[in-house]
Design a protein around this motif. Structure first.
Motif, PDB file in Angstrom:
ATOM      1  N   LEU A   4      60.399   9.152 123.391  1.00 52.64           N
ATOM      2  CA  LEU A   4      59.416  10.234 123.383  1.00 52.64           C
ATOM      3  C   LEU A   4      58.539  10.137 122.136  1.00 52.64           C
ATOM      4  CD1 LEU A   4      61.497  13.289 124.625  1.00 52.64           C
ATOM      5  CD2 LEU A   4      59.795  11.986 125.888  1.00 52.64           C
ATOM      6  N   THR A   5      59.155   9.780 121.022  1.00 53.11           N
ATOM      7  CA  THR A   5      58.404   9.609 119.785  1.00 53.11           C
ATOM      8  C   THR A   5      57.398   8.479 119.936  1.00 53.11           C
ATOM      9  OG1 THR A   5      60.328  10.369 118.560  1.00 53.11           O
ATOM     10  CG2 THR A   5      58.637   9.251 117.313  1.00 53.11           C
ATOM     11  N   LEU A  53      44.973   6.556 111.862  1.00 53.80           N
ATOM     12  CA  LEU A  53      45.089   5.615 112.976  1.00 53.80           C
ATOM     13  C   LEU A  53      45.931   4.411 112.571  1.00 53.80           C
ATOM     14  CD1 LEU A  53      43.884   5.215 115.875  1.00 53.80           C
ATOM     15  CD2 LEU A  53      42.087   3.906 114.794  1.00 53.80           C
ATOM     16  N   ASP A  54      45.688   3.873 111.384  1.00 55.15           N
ATOM     17  CA  ASP A  54      46.472   2.746 110.892  1.00 55.15           C
ATOM     18  C   ASP A  54      47.949   3.116 110.739  1.00 55.15           C
ATOM     19  OD1 ASP A  54      44.344   0.989 110.821  1.00 55.15           O
ATOM     20  OD2 ASP A  54      43.906   1.341 108.702  1.00 55.15           O
ATOM     21  N   LYS A  55      48.210   4.301 110.211  1.00 51.30           N
ATOM     22  CA  LYS A  55      49.596   4.754 110.064  1.00 51.30           C
ATOM     23  C   LYS A  55      50.261   4.885 111.429  1.00 51.30           C
ATOM     24  CE  LYS A  55      49.101   7.289 105.746  1.00 51.30           C
ATOM     25  NZ  LYS A  55      49.146   8.615 105.108  1.00 51.30           N
ATOM     26  N   SER A  56      49.512   5.392 112.384  1.00 55.46           N
ATOM     27  CA  SER A  56      50.048   5.566 113.731  1.00 55.46           C
ATOM     28  C   SER A  56      50.350   4.205 114.370  1.00 55.46           C
ATOM     29  CB  SER A  56      49.061   6.360 114.582  1.00 55.46           C
ATOM     30  OG  SER A  56      49.647   6.755 115.789  1.00 55.46           O
ATOM     31  N   LYS A  57      49.478   3.234 114.146  1.00 55.30           N
ATOM     32  CA  LYS A  57      49.716   1.882 114.673  1.00 55.30           C
ATOM     33  C   LYS A  57      50.991   1.296 114.079  1.00 55.30           C
ATOM     34  CE  LYS A  57      44.924   0.499 115.462  1.00 55.30           C
ATOM     35  NZ  LYS A  57      43.835  -0.388 115.015  1.00 55.30           N
ATOM     36  N   ARG A  58      51.162   1.462 112.772  1.00 55.96           N
ATOM     37  CA  ARG A  58      52.374   0.948 112.124  1.00 55.96           C
ATOM     38  C   ARG A  58      53.620   1.652 112.657  1.00 55.96           C
ATOM     39  NH1 ARG A  58      48.960   0.901 107.497  1.00 55.96           N
ATOM     40  NH2 ARG A  58      49.875   2.836 106.723  1.00 55.96           N
ATOM     41  N   ARG A  59      53.510   2.944 112.894  1.00 58.12           N
ATOM     42  CA  ARG A  59      54.629   3.708 113.436  1.00 58.12           C
ATOM     43  C   ARG A  59      55.013   3.178 114.820  1.00 58.12           C
ATOM     44  NH1 ARG A  59      52.506   8.617 113.097  1.00 58.12           N
ATOM     45  NH2 ARG A  59      53.204   8.827 110.952  1.00 58.12           N
ATOM     46  N   ILE A  60      54.017   2.889 115.633  1.00 55.60           N
ATOM     47  CA  ILE A  60      54.277   2.348 116.972  1.00 55.60           C
ATOM     48  C   ILE A  60      54.962   0.991 116.870  1.00 55.60           C
ATOM     49  CG2 ILE A  60      53.166   1.410 119.040  1.00 55.60           C
ATOM     50  CD1 ILE A  60      51.081   3.686 118.714  1.00 55.60           C
ATOM     51  N   GLU A  61      54.509   0.145 115.950  1.00 53.05           N
ATOM     52  CA  GLU A  61      55.132  -1.162 115.764  1.00 53.05           C
ATOM     53  C   GLU A  61      56.600  -1.020 115.375  1.00 53.05           C
ATOM     54  OE1 GLU A  61      52.627  -3.006 112.853  1.00 53.05           O
ATOM     55  OE2 GLU A  61      51.003  -3.358 114.277  1.00 53.05           O
ATOM     56  N   GLU A  65      59.824  -2.152 117.583  1.00 54.22           N
ATOM     57  CA  GLU A  65      60.856  -3.029 117.028  1.00 54.22           C
ATOM     58  C   GLU A  65      62.232  -2.374 117.178  1.00 54.22           C
ATOM     59  OE1 GLU A  65      62.034  -5.014 112.766  1.00 54.22           O
ATOM     60  OE2 GLU A  65      59.915  -4.632 113.178  1.00 54.22           O
ATOM     61  N   LEU A  66      62.309  -1.088 116.914  1.00 51.36           N
ATOM     62  CA  LEU A  66      63.559  -0.347 117.093  1.00 51.36           C
ATOM     63  C   LEU A  66      64.026  -0.427 118.541  1.00 51.36           C
ATOM     64  CD1 LEU A  66      65.774   1.589 116.106  1.00 51.36           C
ATOM     65  CD2 LEU A  66      64.187   3.462 116.571  1.00 51.36           C
TER      66      LEU A  66
END
Length: 86
Positions: A4-5, A53-61, A65-66
């Motif tokens: 969900l996250t 947006l960049d932070k969100s992209k990193r969070r998605i990556e 990976e998780l």
């Protein structure tokens, strides 16, 4: 619940992308109208949105990976439990 996250992060990415584009358009219109100060403010806001947006992209990556690591662990656990049953 981590999926969900990840889904929420992807939705946020879309909203931020749309917001950045809207701010860019507003800045262009403001420049045409001679409202340079307003255009400057819109571009400053856009910069903040692009940083988010960049932070969100990193969070998605990280979440992807998780997800991959959790899938590996799940497979290992299933394989281990199947081997124990034999």
């Amino acid at each position: 619940m981590w999926w969900l996250t990840a889904t929420n992060a992807r939705l946020r990415l879309l909203r931020l992308s749309e917001a950045a584009e809207k701010l860019k358009k507003q800045a262009a219109i403001s420049i045409q109208k001679g409202q340079e100060n307003y255009a400057r403010e819109m571009l400053f806001q856009r910069k903040k949105v692009l940083q988010a947006l960049d932070k969100s992209k990193r969070r998605i990556e990280v979440l992807d990976e998780l997800s991959s690591k959790l899938s590996e662990v799940k497979c290992c656990l299933l394989y281990t439990s199947d081997a124990a049953d034999e």
